[in-house]
Design an enzyme around this catalytic site. Structure first.
Site, PDB file in Angstrom:
ATOM      1  N   TYR A 165      11.777  -0.335   3.980  1.00  0.00           N
ATOM      2  CA  TYR A 165      11.234  -1.694   3.917  1.00  0.00           C
ATOM      3  C   TYR A 165      11.900  -2.474   2.792  1.00  0.00           C
ATOM      4  O   TYR A 165      12.324  -3.617   2.977  1.00  0.00           O
ATOM      5  CB  TYR A 165       9.715  -1.627   3.717  1.00  0.00           C
ATOM      6  CG  TYR A 165       9.046  -2.973   3.703  1.00  0.00           C
ATOM      7  CD1 TYR A 165       8.753  -3.634   4.895  1.00  0.00           C
ATOM      8  CD2 TYR A 165       8.694  -3.591   2.508  1.00  0.00           C
ATOM      9  CE1 TYR A 165       8.132  -4.868   4.894  1.00  0.00           C
ATOM     10  CE2 TYR A 165       8.073  -4.824   2.494  1.00  0.00           C
ATOM     11  CZ  TYR A 165       7.792  -5.464   3.690  1.00  0.00           C
ATOM     12  OH  TYR A 165       7.188  -6.692   3.682  1.00  0.00           O
TER      13      TYR A 165
ATOM     14  N   SER B  88       9.275 -10.318   0.396  1.00  0.00           N
ATOM     15  CA  SER B  88       8.276  -9.504  -0.278  1.00  0.00           C
ATOM     16  C   SER B  88       8.730  -9.197  -1.691  1.00  0.00           C
ATOM     17  O   SER B  88       9.932  -9.182  -1.978  1.00  0.00           O
ATOM     18  CB  SER B  88       8.103  -8.199   0.502  1.00  0.00           C
ATOM     19  OG  SER B  88       7.359  -7.254  -0.234  1.00  0.00           O
TER      20      SER B  88
END
Length: 188
Positions: A79, A66
């Site tokens: 995250y 990501s």
């Protein structure tokens, strides 16, 4: 996974989704541990199991990550930590394989928001960023793995954001603030 003859392995695509709701409550040790397990340790485990077969077939490892694993942003600490760990681990592994003359390609894919219902729900009111079409992101991942590219950025302008991280940290923070609704994120 692609097969190279009976029992062989040509490709391993690592793409897991594990997220907690955005916001300050997601910073608990339990949430962080779970995200590290799903978004990092499971990748390491699968890689260690598949690496001998990929080495035999001169195969490819495709790691889907990501933008938050390259550019830290607000309200995504656990995250981001898991995704940054992917970059560190697989970047180091790429160097180790290279110095050992092991012909296994590692493609790191840096993706943004995809147009999934779960993604939209998790960031509703927190970001102004537009979600990219999932099929186009998937095609970019497939192309990158098939061509043994070292990196894939989708959408392409994420590559610029990753470069800006080191070059211009203050303007980067300004760009991130433009995409974030701080009031909604803090309330989550």
């Amino acid at each position: 996974m692609g097969l190279s003859g009976p029992g062989g392995l040509d490709y391993l695509v690592l793409n897991h989704l594990g997220a907690t709701p955005s916001g300050t409550r997601s910073r608990s040790v339990q949430a962080t541990r779970w995200l590290l397990q799903v978004n990092f340790l499971s990748y390491v485990q699968l890689t260690s199991l598949a690496l001998p077969s990929l080495t035999d077939s001169k195969g490819s490892l495709v790691v889907v990550s990501s933008l938050l694993g390259h550019v830290p942003t607000s309200f995504s600490s656990p995250y981001s930590a898991a995704k940054f760990a992917l970059d560190g681990f697989f970047g180091s592994l790429r160097r180790e394989l290279d110095v050992q003359d092991v012909n296994v390609a590692i493609t790191m894919c840096v993706l943004g928001l995809r147009d999934r219902a779960s993604t939209a729900e998790g960031v509703r009111g927190v970001t102004r960023a537009k979600a990219a079409p999932g099929p186009k992101a998937a095609l970019a991942v497939i192309r990158g793995g098939a061509t043994r590219a070292p990196g894939v950025f989708y959408p392409w302008h994420f590559h610029l954001l990753c470069l800006l991280r080191g070059w211009l940290p203050h303007p980067r923070a300004w760009f991130i603030r433009q995409e974030l609704n701080v009031t909604a994120a803090a309330a989550a």
